[in-house]
Design a protein around this motif. Structure first.
Motif, mmCIF file in Angstrom:
data_model
loop_
_atom_site.group_PDB
_atom_site.id
_atom_site.type_symbol
_atom_site.label_atom_id
_atom_site.label_comp_id
_atom_site.label_asym_id
_atom_site.label_seq_id
_atom_site.Cartn_x
_atom_site.Cartn_y
_atom_site.Cartn_z
ATOM 1 N N VAL A 67 0.844 -1.195 0.000
ATOM 2 C CA VAL A 67 0.000 0.000 0.000
ATOM 3 C C VAL A 67 0.881 1.247 0.000
ATOM 4 N N VAL A 68 0.543 2.174 -0.887
ATOM 5 C CA VAL A 68 1.270 3.435 -1.028
ATOM 6 C C VAL A 68 0.251 4.578 -1.014
ATOM 7 N N GLN A 69 0.526 5.643 -0.285
ATOM 8 C CA GLN A 69 -0.268 6.874 -0.375
ATOM 9 C C GLN A 69 0.574 7.945 -1.047
ATOM 10 N N TYR A 70 -0.089 8.911 -1.656
ATOM 11 C CA TYR A 70 0.663 10.016 -2.227
ATOM 12 C C TYR A 70 -0.185 11.283 -2.262
ATOM 13 N N SER A 71 0.506 12.397 -2.294
ATOM 14 C CA SER A 71 -0.084 13.705 -2.567
ATOM 15 C C SER A 71 0.987 14.410 -3.406
ATOM 16 N N ARG A 72 1.760 15.319 -2.782
ATOM 17 C CA ARG A 72 2.914 15.878 -3.514
ATOM 18 C C ARG A 72 3.960 14.794 -3.736
ATOM 19 N N ASP A 73 4.236 14.038 -2.676
ATOM 20 C CA ASP A 73 5.225 12.956 -2.738
ATOM 21 C C ASP A 73 4.570 11.650 -2.313
ATOM 22 N N VAL B 101 6.217 4.031 -7.817
ATOM 23 C CA VAL B 101 5.921 2.609 -7.582
ATOM 24 C C VAL B 101 6.606 1.735 -8.621
ATOM 25 N N LYS B 102 6.781 2.268 -9.825
ATOM 26 C CA LYS B 102 7.509 1.497 -10.849
ATOM 27 C C LYS B 102 8.967 1.284 -10.418
ATOM 28 N N ASP B 103 9.597 2.330 -9.912
ATOM 29 C CA ASP B 103 11.025 2.273 -9.584
ATOM 30 C C ASP B 103 11.321 1.691 -8.205
ATOM 31 N N ASN B 104 10.338 1.737 -7.292
ATOM 32 C CA ASN B 104 10.634 1.372 -5.902
ATOM 33 C C ASN B 104 9.764 0.277 -5.307
ATOM 34 N N VAL B 105 8.649 -0.039 -5.958
ATOM 35 C CA VAL B 105 7.754 -1.062 -5.404
ATOM 36 C C VAL B 105 7.706 -2.293 -6.296
ATOM 37 N N PHE B 106 7.626 -2.075 -7.592
ATOM 38 C CA PHE B 106 7.643 -3.214 -8.519
ATOM 39 C C PHE B 106 9.079 -3.662 -8.763
ATOM 40 N N THR B 107 9.789 -3.938 -7.706
ATOM 41 C CA THR B 107 11.194 -4.337 -7.780
ATOM 42 C C THR B 107 11.407 -5.576 -6.922
ATOM 43 N N ALA B 108 12.398 -6.350 -7.285
ATOM 44 C CA ALA B 108 12.675 -7.592 -6.556
ATOM 45 C C ALA B 108 13.025 -7.312 -5.103
ATOM 46 N N GLY C 76 7.646 -14.053 -13.473
ATOM 47 C CA GLY C 76 6.429 -14.255 -14.266
ATOM 48 C C GLY C 76 5.140 -14.108 -13.492
ATOM 49 N N VAL C 77 5.227 -13.613 -12.242
ATOM 50 C CA VAL C 77 4.012 -13.441 -11.437
ATOM 51 C C VAL C 77 3.298 -12.167 -11.893
ATOM 52 N N PRO C 78 1.991 -12.219 -12.154
ATOM 53 C CA PRO C 78 1.255 -11.023 -12.601
ATOM 54 C C PRO C 78 1.401 -9.866 -11.615
ATOM 55 N N GLN C 79 1.560 -8.665 -12.171
ATOM 56 C CA GLN C 79 1.752 -7.452 -11.389
ATOM 57 C C GLN C 79 0.532 -6.554 -11.573
ATOM 58 N N ILE C 80 -0.164 -6.263 -10.486
ATOM 59 C CA ILE C 80 -1.409 -5.504 -10.535
ATOM 60 C C ILE C 80 -1.268 -4.207 -9.745
ATOM 61 N N LEU C 81 -1.695 -3.098 -10.345
ATOM 62 C CA LEU C 81 -1.728 -1.815 -9.655
ATOM 63 C C LEU C 81 -3.169 -1.315 -9.631
ATOM 64 N N ILE C 82 -3.688 -1.045 -8.454
ATOM 65 C CA ILE C 82 -5.041 -0.500 -8.311
ATOM 66 C C ILE C 82 -4.912 0.914 -7.775
ATOM 67 N N LEU C 83 -5.280 1.884 -8.602
ATOM 68 C CA LEU C 83 -5.142 3.302 -8.282
ATOM 69 C C LEU C 83 -6.488 3.884 -7.861
ATOM 70 N N ILE D 116 -0.752 -8.046 -5.822
ATOM 71 C CA ILE D 116 -1.713 -6.956 -5.915
ATOM 72 C C ILE D 116 -1.093 -5.726 -5.270
ATOM 73 N N TYR D 117 -0.968 -4.692 -6.042
ATOM 74 C CA TYR D 117 -0.378 -3.480 -5.528
ATOM 75 C C TYR D 117 -1.483 -2.442 -5.416
ATOM 76 N N VAL D 118 -1.799 -2.080 -4.211
ATOM 77 C CA VAL D 118 -2.883 -1.134 -4.009
ATOM 78 C C VAL D 118 -2.274 0.237 -3.751
ATOM 79 N N LEU D 119 -2.473 1.156 -4.696
ATOM 80 C CA LEU D 119 -1.954 2.511 -4.542
ATOM 81 C C LEU D 119 -3.112 3.393 -4.112
ATOM 82 N N CYS D 120 -3.198 3.721 -2.830
ATOM 83 C CA CYS D 120 -4.316 4.492 -2.305
ATOM 84 C C CYS D 120 -3.993 5.969 -2.424
ATOM 85 N N LEU D 121 -4.833 6.680 -3.103
ATOM 86 C CA LEU D 121 -4.573 8.089 -3.361
ATOM 87 C C LEU D 121 -5.507 8.931 -2.492
ATOM 88 N N PHE D 122 -5.031 9.310 -1.339
ATOM 89 C CA PHE D 122 -5.844 10.097 -0.428
ATOM 90 C C PHE D 122 -5.582 11.581 -0.715
#
Length: 603
Positions: free
Chosen positions: A23-29, A69-76, A85-92, A577-583
């Motif tokens: 889970v990731v939150q963001y606004s400015r950063d 999230v591409k550079d820091n979360v979807f990483t090994a 080969g595991v499916p990568q899902i982002l829910i924004l 499942i990558y849940v990106l919560c945008l508050f």
């Protein structure tokens, strides 16, 4: 938003080597609450989600958050298994228009194979969400985030549909993903003594194409003549080099006669088992590659059938001395039986074999609309909703024959396809439920005995609502909550007397895939609104022409249900499942909403 994340997480299978969540939150950063490898149990994740606090801040930089999230979360290093080969899902979840540009970051996520779903409220930009999402139809909107429960099932159904990767069959195809258990059954009888080096080299070349390591592909080799002999089991080695060393050291077994039936039964009973390293009960594809140089001395049919019954995908390769008909009966499909004049020609069929293995072991079947297409896998629940009103009295035999023909294409047995038939006019009437029969013959007997219901007017909306409430339910045999695809095939000969929109939407919300077929008396616009996609609404001038659209229907059904991974406890597709919560609501507004909600509860 937090409650929505919690409900989605509750639907996942989070444990060691299964689904992972971040889970990731963001606004400015952006700010990571927890990475994919932070927790291995659902309860730990739920505890963390329940403890989420609103981040705050402005402006809303969605582009920067996507890039992050591409550079820091979807990483090994953060727990992503993308390279495995595991499916990568982002829910924004986004409540406003982005202050920065989202296009480059969205494209970079798509380039590495991340499947993005965007959900926005009234303040968000629908065009922006569509560009971010992998497909515009994966961009969902609600007027307010309090309505998120209304789109939860639609989101999960969409995620469920796209998470299984589709294999290519080009010469450069990658045969390393996903994991599979591969058993080679080699004819070691006296008749193959001279050609055994070629067989051994073939096994070696195929093994070199696999990805053999801990929790990936596994390999076993068995030789047979009169009796079978296991050279090594599936759990013997965990590195490719160890397997290759063992293959290079294979020595011809010898002996006679050639008992292929007994050998097939032996691998079924002793190799495709958990104790020998098979992961069949975990949903890992099971592949058997048979190399046979002669006709079997014993009968192969019973053993071949028993392998198919437990889901083993068998490929047979024979030389000039083998029986092509026997190989076809052993193989899961006649086209998976390959012949060479001599085993020295095995390199000529290696890519053909690997492409076939790769195509069926995901398991994704071809989407060909030819009459030979296989519509039997994976399991699905199919409900036929038939217009039984007075207007279809003369055409009902054609409708019944159509149902019979489609049923004959299905694989109806214990724990595979299930079928239900419902007729309707003024009121719906169930002919039989999904759990009524477990054999195809019983279903066909019931279909052949269908009698036209009669009655008027035609209340299609009420019928759709009825099947949603009474047929697509666990008590009636539906396995929707187990992740089994739910299919509704509607045959309607006229315009509905009542409104269909509410019921059609409620079916879509719970993930039912609806296909509508109408005759000249039906309303094409109505059928399109009922169907999940307008292209799934088919028309014929008369129901006697149903055979003309049968393959088109089956191909469409096949296209949308095959990429659905089963979510049963023993066969669930691994999913990140990558849940990106945008508050993005201001703290003051949030406080006001909380106060209002508390006031409503007091009232």
């Amino acid at each position: 938003m937090r409650d929505f994340v919690q409900r989605v997480v509750e639907k996942l299978n989070i444990e060691e080597n299964r689904d992972r969540v971040s889970v990731v939150q963001y606004s400015r950063d952006p700010e990571v609450h927890f990475h994919l490898n932070a927790y291995t149990t659902k309860e730990d994740i739920l505890d963390s989600v329940r403890g989420l606090r609103h981040k705050g801040g402005r402006p809303l930089n969605t582009g920067a958050a996507l890039q992050y999230v591409k550079d820091n979360v979807f990483t090994a290093s953060s727990g992503s298994r993308r390279l495995e080969g595991v499916p990568q899902i982002l829910i924004l979840l986004s409540g406003g228009r982005s202050y920065d540009n989202v296009d480059a970051a969205a494209s970079s996520l798509k380039e590495i194979g991340v499947l993005t779903f965007g959900i926005g409220s009234r303040g968000s930009d629908s065009g922006e969400l569509q560009r971010i999402s992998n497909d515009p139809k994966y961009a969902l909107s609600v007027s307010d985030f309090s309505e998120l429960p209304n789109v939860q099932e639609q989101l999960l159904a969409s995620v469920h549909t796209v998470v299984v990767p589709i294999a290519t069959t080009s010469p450069t195809a990658d045969y390393t993903t996903p994991k599979k258990d591969v058993v080679f059954l080699l004819d070691g009888s006296d008749g193959t003594r001279n050609s055994f080096p070629a067989m051994r080299d073939f096994v070696q070349r195929v093994v070199e194409k696999l990805n053999i390591e801990e929790n990936r592909d596994r390999v076993s080799v068995v030789q047979y003549s009169r009796d079978p002999e296991v050279n090594f089991y599936l759990n013997a080695y965990t590195t490719k080099e160890d397997v290759l060393d063992s293959v290079r050291g294979l020595r011809h077994k010898g002996g006679r006669p050639l008992n292929t039936g007994a050998a097939l039964q032996h691998v079924k009973d002793n190799v495709f088992t958990a104790s020998s390293g098979s992961r069949r009960l975990e949903g890992v594809p099971q592949v058997l590659i048979l190399l046979s140089g002669g006709r079997s001395y014993d009968n192969v049919d019973a053993a071949a059938s028993s392998l198919k019954e437990i889901g083993v995908l068998t490929f047979g390769i024979g030389s000039r001395g083998s029986d092509s008909g026997e190989l076809q009966r052993i193989s899961n499909d006649p086209k998976y039986a390959i012949s060479v004049s001599d085993f020295s020609e095995l390199p000529n069929v290696q890519e053909q074999l690997l492409a076939s293995v790769h195509t069926v072991a995901i398991p994704i079947a071809t989407t060909s609309s030819t009459v030979t297409a296989d519509y039997t896998t994976p399991k699905k629940d199919v409900v036929f909703l038939l217009d039984g009103s007075d207007g279809t009295r003369n055409s009902f035999p054609a409708m019944r024959d159509f149902v019979q023909t489609v049923v004959e294409k299905l694989n109806i047995e214990e724990n595979r396809d299930r079928v239900s038939v419902v007729q309707y006019s003024q009121d719906p009437e169930v002919n039989f439920y999904l759990n009524a029969y477990t054999t195809k013959e019983d279903v066909l007997d019931s279909v052949r005995g269908l009698r036209h219901k009669g009655g008027r007017p035609l209340n299609t909306g009420a019928a759709l609502q009825y099947v949603k409430d009474n047929v697509f339910t666990a008590s009636s045999g539906s396995r929707r909550l187990e992740g089994v695809p739910q299919i509704l095939i509607l045959l309607s000969g006229g315009r509905s007397y009542d409104n269909v929109d509410g019921a059609a939407s409620s079916l879509k919300e719970i993930g039912v895939l609806t296909f509508g077929i109408g005759s000249r008396g039906s309303d094409s616009g109505e059928l399109q609104r009922i169907s999940n996609d307008p292209k799934y609404a088919l028309s014929v001038s008369d129901f006697s022409e149903l055979p003309n659209v049968q393959e088109q229907l089956l191909a469409s059904v096949h296209t949308v249900v095959v990429p659905i991974a089963t979510t049963s406890p023993t066969g669930m597709c691994m999913t990140n499942i990558y849940v990106l919560c945008l508050f993005c609501l201001y703290l003051k507004l949030l406080s006001s909403c909380v106060q209002w909600h508390a006031h409503q509860q007091l009232r």
